[in-house]
Design an enzyme around this catalytic site. Structure first.
Site, PDB file in Angstrom:
ATOM      1  N   GLY A  29       0.774  -1.245   0.000  1.00 36.06           N
ATOM      2  CA  GLY A  29       0.000   0.000   0.000  1.00 36.06           C
ATOM      3  C   GLY A  29       0.800   1.287   0.000  1.00 36.06           C
ATOM      4  O   GLY A  29       0.372   2.288  -0.566  1.00 36.06           O
ATOM      5  N   GLU A  48       4.305   4.076   6.027  1.00 37.77           N
ATOM      6  CA  GLU A  48       3.041   3.338   5.854  1.00 37.77           C
ATOM      7  C   GLU A  48       2.049   4.189   5.075  1.00 37.77           C
ATOM      8  O   GLU A  48       2.079   5.417   5.139  1.00 37.77           O
ATOM      9  CB  GLU A  48       2.418   3.046   7.230  1.00 37.77           C
ATOM     10  CG  GLU A  48       2.709   1.668   7.782  1.00 37.77           C
ATOM     11  CD  GLU A  48       1.970   0.551   7.033  1.00 37.77           C
ATOM     12  OE1 GLU A  48       1.545   0.772   5.885  1.00 37.77           O
ATOM     13  OE2 GLU A  48       1.838  -0.528   7.600  1.00 37.77           O
ATOM     14  N   ASP A  49       1.145   3.531   4.373  1.00 32.03           N
ATOM     15  CA  ASP A  49       0.052   4.268   3.744  1.00 32.03           C
ATOM     16  C   ASP A  49      -1.036   4.581   4.766  1.00 32.03           C
ATOM     17  O   ASP A  49      -1.571   5.677   4.806  1.00 32.03           O
ATOM     18  CB  ASP A  49      -0.536   3.498   2.539  1.00 32.03           C
ATOM     19  CG  ASP A  49      -0.924   2.069   2.894  1.00 32.03           C
ATOM     20  OD1 ASP A  49      -0.373   1.526   3.863  1.00 32.03           O
ATOM     21  OD2 ASP A  49      -1.781   1.494   2.212  1.00 32.03           O
ATOM     22  N   ASP A  87      -4.588   1.524  10.688  1.00 30.96           N
ATOM     23  CA  ASP A  87      -6.012   1.283  10.968  1.00 30.96           C
ATOM     24  C   ASP A  87      -6.106   0.726  12.393  1.00 30.96           C
ATOM     25  O   ASP A  87      -6.213   1.483  13.359  1.00 30.96           O
ATOM     26  CB  ASP A  87      -6.563   0.333   9.903  1.00 30.96           C
ATOM     27  CG  ASP A  87      -8.048   0.067  10.063  1.00 30.96           C
ATOM     28  OD1 ASP A  87      -8.647   0.558  11.031  1.00 30.96           O
ATOM     29  OD2 ASP A  87      -8.622  -0.645   9.234  1.00 30.96           O
ATOM     30  N   LYS A 139      -6.435   6.240  10.740  1.00 28.53           N
ATOM     31  CA  LYS A 139      -7.884   6.155  10.985  1.00 28.53           C
ATOM     32  C   LYS A 139      -8.147   6.481  12.439  1.00 28.53           C
ATOM     33  O   LYS A 139      -7.482   5.928  13.328  1.00 28.53           O
ATOM     34  CB  LYS A 139      -8.387   4.737  10.701  1.00 28.53           C
ATOM     35  CG  LYS A 139      -8.938   4.588   9.328  1.00 28.53           C
ATOM     36  CD  LYS A 139      -9.755   3.324   9.223  1.00 28.53           C
ATOM     37  CE  LYS A 139      -9.851   2.908   7.780  1.00 28.53           C
ATOM     38  NZ  LYS A 139     -10.580   1.661   7.618  1.00 28.53           N
ATOM     39  N   PHE A 191     -13.590   2.790   5.075  1.00 29.05           N
ATOM     40  CA  PHE A 191     -12.673   2.129   4.152  1.00 29.05           C
ATOM     41  C   PHE A 191     -12.279   3.114   3.051  1.00 29.05           C
ATOM     42  O   PHE A 191     -13.139   3.794   2.490  1.00 29.05           O
ATOM     43  CB  PHE A 191     -13.322   0.887   3.542  1.00 29.05           C
ATOM     44  CG  PHE A 191     -12.319  -0.035   2.934  1.00 29.05           C
ATOM     45  CD1 PHE A 191     -11.587  -0.906   3.723  1.00 29.05           C
ATOM     46  CD2 PHE A 191     -12.069  -0.011   1.564  1.00 29.05           C
ATOM     47  CE1 PHE A 191     -10.626  -1.745   3.166  1.00 29.05           C
ATOM     48  CE2 PHE A 191     -11.110  -0.845   0.998  1.00 29.05           C
ATOM     49  CZ  PHE A 191     -10.391  -1.710   1.799  1.00 29.05           C
ATOM     50  N   VAL A 192     -10.973   3.231   2.769  1.00 25.06           N
ATOM     51  CA  VAL A 192     -10.509   4.181   1.752  1.00 25.06           C
ATOM     52  C   VAL A 192      -9.676   3.474   0.689  1.00 25.06           C
ATOM     53  O   VAL A 192      -9.027   2.467   0.972  1.00 25.06           O
ATOM     54  CB  VAL A 192      -9.694   5.347   2.370  1.00 25.06           C
ATOM     55  CG1 VAL A 192     -10.586   6.330   3.082  1.00 25.06           C
ATOM     56  CG2 VAL A 192      -8.607   4.850   3.315  1.00 25.06           C
ATOM     57  N   ASP A 241      -5.892  -0.163  -1.744  1.00 24.67           N
ATOM     58  CA  ASP A 241      -6.698  -1.004  -2.639  1.00 24.67           C
ATOM     59  C   ASP A 241      -7.975  -1.525  -1.999  1.00 24.67           C
ATOM     60  O   ASP A 241      -8.131  -1.526  -0.773  1.00 24.67           O
ATOM     61  CB  ASP A 241      -5.880  -2.226  -3.073  1.00 24.67           C
ATOM     62  CG  ASP A 241      -5.740  -3.252  -1.942  1.00 24.67           C
ATOM     63  OD1 ASP A 241      -5.329  -2.847  -0.830  1.00 24.67           O
ATOM     64  OD2 ASP A 241      -6.070  -4.428  -2.151  1.00 24.67           O
ATOM     65  N   ARG A 244      -5.533   1.074  -6.726  1.00 28.24           N
ATOM     66  CA  ARG A 244      -4.286   1.588  -6.137  1.00 28.24           C
ATOM     67  C   ARG A 244      -3.724   2.776  -6.926  1.00 28.24           C
ATOM     68  O   ARG A 244      -3.057   3.632  -6.373  1.00 28.24           O
ATOM     69  CB  ARG A 244      -3.223   0.489  -6.095  1.00 28.24           C
ATOM     70  CG  ARG A 244      -3.480  -0.595  -5.065  1.00 28.24           C
ATOM     71  CD  ARG A 244      -2.193  -1.365  -4.797  1.00 28.24           C
ATOM     72  NE  ARG A 244      -2.411  -2.672  -4.212  1.00 28.24           N
ATOM     73  CZ  ARG A 244      -2.426  -2.927  -2.902  1.00 28.24           C
ATOM     74  NH1 ARG A 244      -2.277  -1.948  -2.036  1.00 28.24           N
ATOM     75  NH2 ARG A 244      -2.610  -4.150  -2.461  1.00 28.24           N
TER      76      ARG A 244
HETATM   77  C1  PRP Z   1      -2.820  -2.369   4.931  1.00 28.26           C
HETATM   78  C2  PRP Z   1      -1.975  -1.110   4.987  1.00 28.26           C
HETATM   79  C3  PRP Z   1      -1.216  -1.240   6.268  1.00 28.26           C
HETATM   80  C4  PRP Z   1      -2.132  -2.087   7.141  1.00 28.26           C
HETATM   81  C5  PRP Z   1      -2.787  -1.217   8.181  1.00 28.26           C
HETATM   82  O1  PRP Z   1      -2.091  -3.420   4.380  1.00 28.26           O
HETATM   83  O2  PRP Z   1      -1.118  -1.014   3.870  1.00 28.26           O
HETATM   84  O3  PRP Z   1       0.028  -1.888   6.098  1.00 28.26           O
HETATM   85  O4  PRP Z   1      -3.124  -2.650   6.269  1.00 28.26           O
HETATM   86  O5  PRP Z   1      -3.756  -1.912   8.902  1.00 28.26           O
HETATM   87  P1  PRP Z   1      -3.654  -2.179  10.466  1.00 28.26           P
HETATM   88  O6  PRP Z   1      -3.268  -0.900  11.130  1.00 28.26           O
HETATM   89  O7  PRP Z   1      -5.052  -2.618  10.825  1.00 28.26           O
HETATM   90  O8  PRP Z   1      -2.647  -3.277  10.693  1.00 28.26           O
HETATM   91  P2  PRP Z   1      -2.778  -4.709   3.729  1.00 28.26           P
HETATM   92  O9  PRP Z   1      -2.705  -5.858   4.677  1.00 28.26           O
HETATM   93  O10 PRP Z   1      -4.127  -4.357   3.207  1.00 28.26           O
HETATM   94  O11 PRP Z   1      -1.783  -5.037   2.534  1.00 28.26           O
HETATM   95  P3  PRP Z   1      -1.418  -4.100   1.282  1.00 28.26           P
HETATM   96  O12 PRP Z   1      -0.590  -2.959   1.816  1.00 28.26           O
HETATM   97  O13 PRP Z   1      -0.634  -4.998   0.413  1.00 28.26           O
HETATM   98  O14 PRP Z   1      -2.691  -3.619   0.649  1.00 28.26           O
END
Ligand code: PRP
Length: 183
Positions: A52, A107-108, A111, A139, A161-162, A168, A174
């Site tokens: 992400g 990080e993106d 959550d 978030k 959800f964004v 994604d 993405r």
């Molecule tokens: C997403 C995002 C963070 C993580 C945050 O990754 O990129 O790394 O979730 O969530 P959290 O704070 O609840 O742990 P994802 O598992 O969707 O993988 P991706 O980055 O490959 O989309």
């Protein structure tokens, strides 16, 4: 009763802009300037959390004027769902030797905070000199799975959800330039 969201039927028409690209860009420049002043002569390892964060990361490093190294770690906790699985899976570990190095984790989105908690433990196990976190989005929640400070937050957003700007929905959206919520 509310209808369950069927993610396979969601198209661009179902998206609503939450943060536009100009606003994102201005914030990225200001975050880069903070890193420029805090990490002069420290040659940090800047760690991109795949997948992400790849767009935010690539934008951010282009505004850095300091010496730095890049590295990548790939974790997953969401799979194709809009809810965290509650378990973080390591798909690719960091390649560099992080011992005694300053590490900036990019990080993106934060959550639940499970991922950054996992990352911090991994960095401490590797004996990083310092670990700091930069996230494009946080978030807003009552409770998180971490109890340390996030050094730099691009935007605080509601618990929705964004997608877009690297984020994604089941691997889609993405590449969109703005950040969107789903209508
Ligand atoms: C997403 C995002 C963070 C993580 C945050 O990754 O990129 O790394 O979730 O969530 P959290 O704070 O609840 O742990 P994802 O598992 O969707 O993988 P991706 O980055 O490959 O989309």
């Amino acid at each position: 009763m509310a209808k369950k969201l069927d993610i396979t039927n969601i198209t661009k028409q179902n998206l609503k802009i939450l943060i536009d690209n100009t606003t994102i860009k201005n914030r990225v420049v200001s975050i880069a300037n903070t890193i420029n002043s805090n990490y002069k002569n420290k040659n940090p390892i800047i760690l991109c959390v795949l997948n992400g964060a790849f767009i935010f990361y690539a934008d951010l490093v282009r505004y850095l004027k300091i010496d730095f190294e890049v590295d990548f770690i790939k974790l997953s906790s969401y799979g194709s769902s809009t809810k965290s699985s509650g378990t973080v899976r390591m798909i690719k570990d960091v390649s560099a030797n992080i011992a005694d190095r300053h590490v900036i984790i990019v990080e993106d989105i934060i959550d639940t905070g499970l991922t950054i908690n996992y990352l911090r433990n991994r960095m401490l196990d590797g004996q990083a000199k310092t670990v700091s976190f930069v996230t494009c989005l946080l978030k807003e929640r009552k409770k998180y799975h971490f109890d340390f400070k996030i050094d730099c937050i691009g935007f605080k957003i509601p618990d929705k959800f964004v997608v877009g700007y690297g984020l994604d929905l089941d691997q889609r959206f993405r590449g969109l330039k703005n950040i969107y919520t789903i209508k």
